[in-house]
Write a protein that holds these residues in place. Structure first.
Motif, PDB file in Angstrom:
ATOM      1  N   ALA A 142       0.828  -1.207   0.000  1.00 57.18           N
ATOM      2  CA  ALA A 142       0.000   0.000   0.000  1.00 57.18           C
ATOM      3  C   ALA A 142       0.859   1.253   0.000  1.00 57.18           C
ATOM      4  O   ALA A 142       0.567   2.235  -0.699  1.00 57.18           O
ATOM      5  CB  ALA A 142      -0.919  -0.009   1.220  1.00 57.18           C
ATOM      6  N   ALA A 143       1.958   1.215   0.761  1.00 53.60           N
ATOM      7  CA  ALA A 143       2.841   2.385   0.848  1.00 53.60           C
ATOM      8  C   ALA A 143       3.563   2.647  -0.464  1.00 53.60           C
ATOM      9  O   ALA A 143       3.854   3.802  -0.795  1.00 53.60           O
ATOM     10  CB  ALA A 143       3.859   2.182   1.967  1.00 53.60           C
ATOM     11  N   THR A 144       3.856   1.603  -1.222  1.00 57.81           N
ATOM     12  CA  THR A 144       4.575   1.767  -2.485  1.00 57.81           C
ATOM     13  C   THR A 144       3.631   1.908  -3.680  1.00 57.81           C
ATOM     14  O   THR A 144       4.079   2.031  -4.823  1.00 57.81           O
ATOM     15  CB  THR A 144       5.509   0.571  -2.733  1.00 57.81           C
ATOM     16  OG1 THR A 144       4.748  -0.657  -2.692  1.00 57.81           O
ATOM     17  CG2 THR A 144       6.612   0.508  -1.679  1.00 57.81           C
ATOM     18  N   GLY A 145       2.319   1.852  -3.405  1.00 57.15           N
ATOM     19  CA  GLY A 145       1.347   2.039  -4.479  1.00 57.15           C
ATOM     20  C   GLY A 145       1.131   0.830  -5.355  1.00 57.15           C
ATOM     21  O   GLY A 145       0.576   0.945  -6.445  1.00 57.15           O
ATOM     22  N   THR A 146       1.540  -0.352  -4.884  1.00 59.37           N
ATOM     23  CA  THR A 146       1.346  -1.563  -5.694  1.00 59.37           C
ATOM     24  C   THR A 146       0.173  -2.399  -5.219  1.00 59.37           C
ATOM     25  O   THR A 146      -0.262  -3.314  -5.919  1.00 59.37           O
ATOM     26  CB  THR A 146       2.626  -2.426  -5.671  1.00 59.37           C
ATOM     27  OG1 THR A 146       2.966  -2.743  -4.314  1.00 59.37           O
ATOM     28  CG2 THR A 146       3.785  -1.714  -6.341  1.00 59.37           C
ATOM     29  N   LEU A 147      -0.323  -2.112  -4.014  1.00 60.67           N
ATOM     30  CA  LEU A 147      -1.503  -2.798  -3.498  1.00 60.67           C
ATOM     31  C   LEU A 147      -2.501  -1.752  -3.012  1.00 60.67           C
ATOM     32  O   LEU A 147      -2.107  -0.730  -2.455  1.00 60.67           O
ATOM     33  CB  LEU A 147      -1.144  -3.733  -2.339  1.00 60.67           C
ATOM     34  CG  LEU A 147      -0.297  -4.964  -2.665  1.00 60.67           C
ATOM     35  CD1 LEU A 147       0.056  -5.706  -1.378  1.00 60.67           C
ATOM     36  CD2 LEU A 147      -1.023  -5.899  -3.627  1.00 60.67           C
ATOM     37  N   ARG A 148      -3.770  -2.040  -3.203  1.00 62.25           N
ATOM     38  CA  ARG A 148      -4.827  -1.132  -2.763  1.00 62.25           C
ATOM     39  C   ARG A 148      -5.404  -1.683  -1.461  1.00 62.25           C
ATOM     40  O   ARG A 148      -6.210  -2.622  -1.469  1.00 62.25           O
ATOM     41  CB  ARG A 148      -5.910  -1.042  -3.843  1.00 62.25           C
ATOM     42  CG  ARG A 148      -7.057  -0.108  -3.525  1.00 62.25           C
ATOM     43  CD  ARG A 148      -8.003   0.059  -4.698  1.00 62.25           C
ATOM     44  NE  ARG A 148      -8.477  -1.212  -5.215  1.00 62.25           N
ATOM     45  CZ  ARG A 148      -8.140  -1.712  -6.405  1.00 62.25           C
ATOM     46  NH1 ARG A 148      -7.317  -1.040  -7.193  1.00 62.25           N
ATOM     47  NH2 ARG A 148      -8.615  -2.868  -6.815  1.00 62.25           N
ATOM     48  N   ALA A 149      -4.969  -1.130  -0.339  1.00 65.22           N
ATOM     49  CA  ALA A 149      -5.401  -1.637   0.956  1.00 65.22           C
ATOM     50  C   ALA A 149      -5.463  -0.503   1.971  1.00 65.22           C
ATOM     51  O   ALA A 149      -4.496  -0.246   2.688  1.00 65.22           O
ATOM     52  CB  ALA A 149      -4.440  -2.726   1.440  1.00 65.22           C
ATOM     53  N   PRO A 150      -6.601   0.198   2.061  1.00 61.68           N
ATOM     54  CA  PRO A 150      -6.738   1.282   3.036  1.00 61.68           C
ATOM     55  C   PRO A 150      -6.552   0.800   4.476  1.00 61.68           C
ATOM     56  O   PRO A 150      -6.106   1.542   5.337  1.00 61.68           O
ATOM     57  CB  PRO A 150      -8.177   1.780   2.812  1.00 61.68           C
ATOM     58  CG  PRO A 150      -8.519   1.342   1.424  1.00 61.68           C
ATOM     59  CD  PRO A 150      -7.798   0.058   1.216  1.00 61.68           C
ATOM     60  N   ASP A 151      -6.904  -0.473   4.729  1.00 64.18           N
ATOM     61  CA  ASP A 151      -6.774  -1.059   6.061  1.00 64.18           C
ATOM     62  C   ASP A 151      -6.038  -2.394   5.925  1.00 64.18           C
ATOM     63  O   ASP A 151      -6.664  -3.441   5.756  1.00 64.18           O
ATOM     64  CB  ASP A 151      -8.157  -1.272   6.688  1.00 64.18           C
ATOM     65  CG  ASP A 151      -8.077  -1.734   8.140  1.00 64.18           C
ATOM     66  OD1 ASP A 151      -7.012  -2.220   8.552  1.00 64.18           O
ATOM     67  OD2 ASP A 151      -9.089  -1.601   8.852  1.00 64.18           O
ATOM     68  N   PRO A 152      -4.694  -2.393   5.982  1.00 61.76           N
ATOM     69  CA  PRO A 152      -3.913  -3.622   5.805  1.00 61.76           C
ATOM     70  C   PRO A 152      -4.269  -4.726   6.793  1.00 61.76           C
ATOM     71  O   PRO A 152      -4.243  -5.909   6.443  1.00 61.76           O
ATOM     72  CB  PRO A 152      -2.472  -3.153   5.994  1.00 61.76           C
ATOM     73  CG  PRO A 152      -2.495  -1.710   5.591  1.00 61.76           C
ATOM     74  CD  PRO A 152      -3.815  -1.209   6.083  1.00 61.76           C
ATOM     75  N   ALA A 153      -4.606  -4.362   8.034  1.00 64.72           N
ATOM     76  CA  ALA A 153      -4.954  -5.375   9.037  1.00 64.72           C
ATOM     77  C   ALA A 153      -6.231  -6.114   8.622  1.00 64.72           C
ATOM     78  O   ALA A 153      -6.299  -7.349   8.686  1.00 64.72           O
ATOM     79  CB  ALA A 153      -5.135  -4.732  10.407  1.00 64.72           C
ATOM     80  N   PHE A 154      -7.229  -5.360   8.177  1.00 61.75           N
ATOM     81  CA  PHE A 154      -8.482  -5.972   7.724  1.00 61.75           C
ATOM     82  C   PHE A 154      -8.237  -6.823   6.485  1.00 61.75           C
ATOM     83  O   PHE A 154      -8.785  -7.922   6.354  1.00 61.75           O
ATOM     84  CB  PHE A 154      -9.516  -4.887   7.429  1.00 61.75           C
ATOM     85  CG  PHE A 154     -10.851  -5.421   7.006  1.00 61.75           C
ATOM     86  CD1 PHE A 154     -11.749  -5.889   7.944  1.00 61.75           C
ATOM     87  CD2 PHE A 154     -11.210  -5.460   5.665  1.00 61.75           C
ATOM     88  CE1 PHE A 154     -12.991  -6.396   7.559  1.00 61.75           C
ATOM     89  CE2 PHE A 154     -12.443  -5.964   5.267  1.00 61.75           C
ATOM     90  CZ  PHE A 154     -13.332  -6.430   6.228  1.00 61.75           C
ATOM     91  N   ALA A 155      -7.414  -6.313   5.567  1.00 62.80           N
ATOM     92  CA  ALA A 155      -7.109  -7.050   4.342  1.00 62.80           C
ATOM     93  C   ALA A 155      -6.417  -8.371   4.667  1.00 62.80           C
ATOM     94  O   ALA A 155      -6.737  -9.416   4.082  1.00 62.80           O
ATOM     95  CB  ALA A 155      -6.232  -6.203   3.420  1.00 62.80           C
TER      96      ALA A 155
END
Length: 200
Positions: A142-155
């Motif tokens: 998410a930080a590098t813009g390669t994954l779309r995950a507003p909430d990494p823990a939930f994902a």
């Protein structure tokens, strides 16, 4: 002459039969007498091989935990790979461990609650550390813009919950091989996370 299958040690036989019973009946509902009967031995003689049925549960849970960690570490070790590819490899590794011994996987996922302290706390710490590995990987993407995950823990929790449903429906004699399933699940789960420009 066809090669014969290797003979299991008595302890391995006990683990195998107990795993099957734990999955079918549950750990709490399986007695040592039932285990001995299933093995074809006297109830009293089983104690010459194991101290308790929890000893078997401990072995199952921590053996699988070791396998999950080993697979994850191998999947994500190459920092040069983008996060989506490392996540794909981690998903596939998780599926391979789950399908290698479905009965043991089911016991690992559902019967760990019967572990006594301090093993129960140690197991939960290992589970949290494993889940944290997925969270960190998704956060990095998410930080590098390669994954779309507003909430990494939930994902991460959603992803692992989807994967851990596998032992309830996977059949070793089914049409899909473990590799087929690993590929399909990684494709399906990444579809909702991976940023469009990084998809092949």
């Amino acid at each position: 002459m066809e090669p014969t299958a290797p003979t299991l040690s008595r302890k391995a036989q006990i683990d195998h039969v107990a795993t099957t019973l734990f999955r079918a009946r549950g750990f709490a509902a399986t007695s040592m007498r039932e285990l001995a009967t299933a093995l074809g031995i006297e109830a009293g003689s089983i104690y010459s091989h194991i101290k308790s049925k929890e000893e078997i549960l401990h072995r199952i849970c921590f053996r699988l935990a070791d396998a999950f960690f080993a697979g994850f570490e191998e999947a994500v070790q190459d920092d040069a790979q983008p996060a989506p590819e490392r996540l794909r490899r981690a998903i596939e590794s998780h599926v391979r461990v789950l399908t290698q011994d479905v009965a043991a996987s089911a016991v690992f996922l559902h019967e760990w609650r019967h572990l006594s302290e301090p093993a129960r706390t140690e197991f939960l710490q290992l589970r949290e550390r494993y889940e944290a590995g997925f969270r960190q990987l998704i956060s990095h993407g998410a930080a590098t813009g390669t994954l779309r995950a507003p909430d990494p823990a939930f994902a991460a929790l959603t992803l692992l919950a989807s994967l851990n449903w596998l032992p309830t429906w996977y059949r070793p004699d089914g049409k899909l091989t473990p590799e087929d399933i690993a590929h399909r699940l990684s494709e399906q789960l990444l579809l909702g996370l991976e940023v469009e420009k990084f998809k092949s």
